[in-house]
Design a protein around this motif. Structure first.
Motif, short mmCIF file in Angstrom:
data_model
loop_
_atom_site.label_atom_id
_atom_site.label_comp_id
_atom_site.label_asym_id
_atom_site.label_seq_id
_atom_site.Cartn_x
_atom_site.Cartn_y
_atom_site.Cartn_z
N LYS A 130 0.83 -1.22 0.00
CA LYS A 130 0.00 0.00 0.00
C LYS A 130 0.86 1.26 0.00
O LYS A 130 0.65 2.19 -0.77
CB LYS A 130 -0.89 0.00 1.24
N LYS A 131 1.87 1.25 0.88
CA LYS A 131 2.72 2.43 1.01
C LYS A 131 3.52 2.66 -0.28
O LYS A 131 3.64 3.79 -0.76
CB LYS A 131 3.66 2.26 2.20
N MET A 132 4.01 1.57 -0.83
CA MET A 132 4.82 1.69 -2.04
C MET A 132 3.99 2.29 -3.19
O MET A 132 4.47 3.18 -3.91
CB MET A 132 5.35 0.31 -2.43
N TYR A 133 2.74 1.83 -3.34
CA TYR A 133 1.92 2.38 -4.43
C TYR A 133 1.54 3.83 -4.21
O TYR A 133 1.43 4.60 -5.17
CB TYR A 133 0.70 1.49 -4.69
N LEU A 134 1.36 4.21 -2.95
CA LEU A 134 1.08 5.63 -2.69
C LEU A 134 2.29 6.49 -3.08
O LEU A 134 2.15 7.56 -3.66
CB LEU A 134 0.72 5.85 -1.22
N ASP A 135 3.49 6.00 -2.76
CA ASP A 135 4.71 6.72 -3.14
C ASP A 135 4.85 6.80 -4.66
O ASP A 135 5.25 7.83 -5.21
CB ASP A 135 5.96 6.05 -2.55
N ILE A 136 4.52 5.69 -5.32
CA ILE A 136 4.61 5.67 -6.79
C ILE A 136 3.61 6.67 -7.38
O ILE A 136 3.92 7.39 -8.33
CB ILE A 136 4.36 4.23 -7.33
N GLN A 137 2.44 6.75 -6.76
CA GLN A 137 1.43 7.72 -7.22
C GLN A 137 1.93 9.16 -6.99
O GLN A 137 1.85 10.00 -7.87
CB GLN A 137 0.11 7.50 -6.46
N LYS A 138 2.50 9.39 -5.80
CA LYS A 138 3.03 10.71 -5.46
C LYS A 138 4.10 11.12 -6.47
O LYS A 138 4.22 12.29 -6.85
CB LYS A 138 3.64 10.66 -4.05
N ASN A 139 4.90 10.13 -6.91
CA ASN A 139 5.97 10.42 -7.87
C ASN A 139 5.46 10.58 -9.30
O ASN A 139 6.25 10.77 -10.22
CB ASN A 139 7.04 9.33 -7.81
N GLY A 140 4.15 10.43 -9.49
CA GLY A 140 3.57 10.74 -10.80
C GLY A 140 3.55 9.61 -11.81
O GLY A 140 3.58 9.84 -13.00
N TYR A 141 3.49 8.37 -11.35
CA TYR A 141 3.49 7.26 -12.30
C TYR A 141 2.17 6.49 -12.33
O TYR A 141 2.12 5.38 -12.86
CB TYR A 141 4.64 6.29 -11.97
N ILE A 142 1.12 7.04 -11.72
CA ILE A 142 -0.17 6.34 -11.71
C ILE A 142 -1.20 7.17 -12.47
O ILE A 142 -1.34 8.37 -12.25
CB ILE A 142 -0.66 6.11 -10.26
N LEU A 143 -1.92 6.51 -13.39
CA LEU A 143 -2.98 7.17 -14.17
C LEU A 143 -4.33 6.57 -13.79
O LEU A 143 -4.40 5.40 -13.40
CB LEU A 143 -2.77 6.93 -15.66
N GLU A 144 -5.40 7.35 -13.92
CA GLU A 144 -6.74 6.81 -13.68
C GLU A 144 -7.50 6.80 -15.00
O GLU A 144 -7.41 7.74 -15.78
CB GLU A 144 -7.49 7.68 -12.68
N LYS A 145 -8.27 5.74 -15.23
CA LYS A 145 -9.04 5.65 -16.48
C LYS A 145 -10.37 4.98 -16.20
O LYS A 145 -10.45 4.03 -15.42
CB LYS A 145 -8.31 4.76 -17.49
N GLU A 146 -11.41 5.47 -16.92
CA GLU A 146 -12.68 4.77 -16.84
C GLU A 146 -12.77 3.83 -18.03
O GLU A 146 -12.49 4.21 -19.17
CB GLU A 146 -13.84 5.75 -16.85
N ILE A 147 -13.12 2.57 -17.76
CA ILE A 147 -13.18 1.59 -18.85
C ILE A 147 -14.48 0.79 -18.76
O ILE A 147 -15.18 0.84 -17.75
CB ILE A 147 -11.99 0.59 -18.80
N GLU A 148 -14.76 0.04 -19.83
CA GLU A 148 -15.90 -0.87 -19.80
C GLU A 148 -15.41 -2.23 -19.35
O GLU A 148 -14.33 -2.67 -19.75
CB GLU A 148 -16.52 -0.97 -21.20
N SER A 149 -16.23 -2.88 -18.52
CA SER A 149 -15.80 -4.16 -17.98
C SER A 149 -16.99 -5.10 -17.91
O SER A 149 -18.14 -4.66 -17.88
CB SER A 149 -15.22 -3.92 -16.58
N LEU A 150 -16.73 -6.42 -17.93
CA LEU A 150 -17.83 -7.37 -17.82
C LEU A 150 -18.31 -7.44 -16.37
O LEU A 150 -17.51 -7.35 -15.44
CB LEU A 150 -17.39 -8.75 -18.29
N TYR A 151 -19.63 -7.60 -16.21
CA TYR A 151 -20.22 -7.55 -14.88
C TYR A 151 -21.32 -8.60 -14.79
O TYR A 151 -22.14 -8.74 -15.71
CB TYR A 151 -20.80 -6.15 -14.67
N ALA A 197 -6.58 -1.47 -2.74
CA ALA A 197 -5.84 -0.40 -3.43
C ALA A 197 -5.85 0.84 -2.53
O ALA A 197 -6.90 1.20 -2.00
CB ALA A 197 -6.51 -0.09 -4.76
N PRO A 198 -4.69 1.47 -2.30
CA PRO A 198 -4.62 2.56 -1.32
C PRO A 198 -5.04 3.92 -1.88
O PRO A 198 -5.06 4.89 -1.14
CB PRO A 198 -3.13 2.57 -0.96
N PHE A 199 -5.39 3.99 -3.17
CA PHE A 199 -5.66 5.29 -3.78
C PHE A 199 -7.00 5.85 -3.33
O PHE A 199 -7.91 5.10 -2.99
CB PHE A 199 -5.63 5.16 -5.31
N GLU A 200 -7.09 7.18 -3.43
CA GLU A 200 -8.34 7.84 -3.07
C GLU A 200 -9.46 7.39 -4.02
O GLU A 200 -9.22 7.25 -5.23
CB GLU A 200 -8.16 9.36 -3.16
#
Ligand SMILES: [Zn+2]
Ligand SMILES: [Zn+2]
Length: 685
Positions: free
Chosen positions: A113-134, A248-251
């Motif tokens: 969790k902490k590592m991914y928050l740091d990676i996000q802080k460093n600017g390497y995480i993108l957010e996207k809306e996609i279509e998915s099977l449900y 996932a630790p993201f907001e």
């Protein structure tokens, strides 16, 4: 204990690929990862390097959560149940892990969790809306293996949402034709969902440099990575709509977990952290290894994992290391040692079709060191290879005839002719000198190969050294020499004892159990104290007492093992459930009292007797595996119980008509006899 002074003491984190928790590894998995890593780690420790050797069970992801949903048990419970089985099996295979853990543990979860928050802080995480099977029925998004359907490339009917097992292509759930929910079988609908992505394109150039600058990684792995970078790395989704996994630790990602591939790989870091904090109570040892740029991290993996270990894992490390102090940066991969595929008798391993040998089955078939030796001896280093029974048989002969025979003959001779004492030295002649040179140069030769990760060649070099020992013995023929010159004969055995010690040292990373035996017969150091560079022509002093040796190996009956293997495979599907038969079916069995008239040993079969029996109305021949359990005179004249209408079977050329009944528990056997005297031919009902 002598402390070794080493000039270049290296720090190593040795790791092997994380077995997925819901399947017991097979022989190919084992030699492709764990066993090879174990040989390497044992070698490094003997060299005096600092080593921490870790791996663990990959416990999150879809296969285990689907199985748990089907069985209606918590995924966590199922994961730990399987984890304990795998862990126990690794202990039985003498894999010398410093920590074999599981990804479902608090240290791992918090670190990820902490590592991914740091990676996000460093600017390497993108957010996207996609279509998915449900799936509406299950109120569930269907990632990866949660959905099944027809492969769009090859029309294979049972393709899964992440991959087609027929054409091996990677898929996404939306690629599938006629998709079905893997839990309930209903047709899913499409729903929008948001996911978080790792920005691999942003890291691409740095990854390329990293690969190009690394001179250690094998050429084929380098090429594979550079090709993949040249095609352009895609943004990769690191979250899933799954309950079972690391949150996932993201907001605004409360209902997401981290994709299993993107967290299991971080287990290499957290397993060392857990080892330092929990197992050795020295938390600083974590930083000592992982935050030191000179630490060499090496990953023993199958070839399908190369991209993940040389691109995705370093990408995560680079993204995390940005903006960190030097002392907090995680060290980048030093090397991977990847293997090609292992097949079974030229066929693909397949659990469902019963093809191949799994690591629990292997230990039921033959003792451990025969497997460890054989798997490394035929390690798939340059191309795919098959496990062949004929090769296994041949490797057994090598152990017996080359290694076992040399050590046993040398030590038995010392026992008989020199009162258990290592004989004295004299001035060596040319033949002795050549052999001494072999003894003093062998550990360097084998060590150099191991350092280049050429485990197979290294083991073959050791076998050649054993052959040299036999050649030396035969050339000197001390059994003749002793009649004329006892001292000269003694010197030959002095050198053979030194060579036996050398074999104990050299073999110990590969077959530690055997090394331990050799050391105990030689009455010298313990296995855990062995030092790689301790081999010389004076390792054992003249006058040193040795013990009476037992043969190191036995000749395995491959036909018998193969038969046992077939039985194991036939028995597997029904394991645990007992079949009920009707009385009519039971009545088909013609079981009768028989008198044993004569018992003879079956030539060339240590375990078999040839029994002549009287069934009242007729006489017959039976072959039974009793020779290790009963003496001939204990059976002769006895009334036994025989199943008479069993299909006749040929054993070692003798036609056996019927089967003697006996109770069997582990290796104890007890034949059935009558409580009251009845004549031969009496029927059991
Ligand atoms: Zn396909
Ligand atoms: Zn469903």
């Amino acid at each position: 204990m002598i402390k070794l002074v080493t000039k270049n003491k290296n720090k190593w984190v040795v790791t092997s690929a994380w077995p997925y928790v819901n399947a017991i590894p097979h022989l190919g998995n084992l030699i492709g990862s764990t066993l090879s890593a174990d040989v390497f780690a044992r070698f490094l420790r003997m060299k005096g390097d600092e080593v921490v050797f870790v791996s663990g069970s990959d416990s999150h992801g879809t296969p285990i959560s689907i199985e748990a949903k089907k069985l209606n048990v918590p995924a966590e419970e199922l994961a730990f149940k399987y984890h304990n089985i795998i862990k126990d099996l690794h202990e039985k295979w003498q894999i010398s892990f410093d920590n074999y853990t599981i990804t479902h543990n608090p240290i791992h979860i918090e670190f990820v969790k902490k590592m991914y928050l740091d990676i996000q802080k460093n600017g390497y995480i993108l957010e996207k809306e996609i279509e998915s099977l449900y799936c509406k029925q299950d109120d569930l998004f269907l990632p990866d293996r949660f959905v099944e359907g027809i492969c769009p490339h090859c029309n294979f009917e049972d393709a899964r949402g992440d991959q087609c097992d027929n054409c091996q292509r990677l898929l996404t759930p939306l690629d599938l034709i006629k998709p079905k929910c893997a839990v309930c079988g209903h047709t899913p609908t499409i729903k929008k969902t948001k996911h978080w992505y790792l920005d691999l394109p942003k890291l691409q150039d740095r990854l390329k440099n990293l690969i190009e600058e690394n001179e250690i990684i094998p050429a084929n792995a380098r090429q594979m990575c550079l090709n993949s970078i040249a095609e352009g790395l895609p943004e990769r989704a690191i979250t899933r709509d799954l309950e079972w996994g690391i949150p996932a630790p993201f907001e605004n990602a409360e209902d997401k977990t981290i994709y299993v591939w993107f967290e299991a790989v971080l287990g290499y870091i957290t397993a060392v952290k857990e080892w330092a904090e929990k197992l050795i109570n020295d938390p600083d040892k974590f930083n000592y290894f992982w935050n030191d740029p000179t630490t060499k991290t090496v990953f023993f993996i199958g070839k399908d994992n190369i991209i993940f270990h040389l691109i995705v894992f370093p990408a995560l490390l680079l993204a995390y290391n940005d903006n960190k102090k030097e002392s907090e940066k995680l060290v980048l991969p030093y090397n991977v040692s990847s293997t090609e595929w292992l097949m079974y008798e030229n066929q693909k391993f397949s659990k469902s079709r019963g093809i191949g040998i799994w690591i629990d089955e292997a230990l039921e078939l033959a003792p451990l060191d025969y497997w460890r030796f054989s798997l490394v001896y035929n390690r798939m280093e340059k191309s795919d290879a098959s496990f062949l029974w004929s090769e296994f048989d041949n490797n057994n002969k090598i152990l017996n005839d080359v290694i076992g025979n040399f050590i046993h003959r040398s030590m038995t001779f010392i026992n008989k002719q020199f009162n258990n004492k290592i004989p004295e030295k004299i001035e060596p002649d040319e033949v002795d000198k050549a052999f001494i040179l072999k003894i003093t140069s062998i550990s360097k030769k084998v060590g150099d190969l191991l350092e280049k990760f050429e485990l197979r060649k290294a083991l073959r070099e050791i076998v050649n050294f054993g052959r040299d020992g036999n050649v030396y013995l035969n050339e000197k023929a001390p059994w003749h020499l002793i009649k004329k010159n006892k001292k000269a004969a003694g010197y030959v055995f002095n050198l053979c004892a030194q060579a036996s010690y050398a074999l104990a040292v050299l073999l110990s990373p590969f077959i530690p159990g055997t090394s331990e035996k050799i050391l105990s017969y030689l009455n010298t150091s313990k296995l855990s104290e062995l030092i790689w560079d301790s081999i010389s022509e004076n390792s054992l002093k003249a006058g040193h007492f040795i013990k009476k040796p037992e043969p190191l190996f036995q000749k395995l009956d491959i036909e018998e093992i193969k038969q046992k293997y077939e039985q194991l495979k036939e028995g597997k599907p029904n394991e645990g459930e007992k079949e009920i038969i009707s009385y009519d079916e039971f009545k088909k069995l013609d079981i009768r009292v028989a008198l044993v008239e004569k018992v003879e040993k079956v030539p060339k079969a240590d375990k078999l007797y040839n029994l002549s029996i009287d069934l009242g109305t007729e006489k017959r021949t039976l072959v039974a595996g009793l020779a290790e359990h009963y003496k001939i005179e204990d059976l002769q004249g006895k009334k036994i119980v025989v199943l008479t209408n069993l299909e006749p079977r040929k054993l070692k050329g003798i036609l056996s008509k019927g089967m003697l009944l006996a109770a069997v528990e582990n290796d104890k056997v007890s034949i059935l006899i009558l409580d009251r005297d009845l004549p031969p031919g009496a029927r059991i009902e």
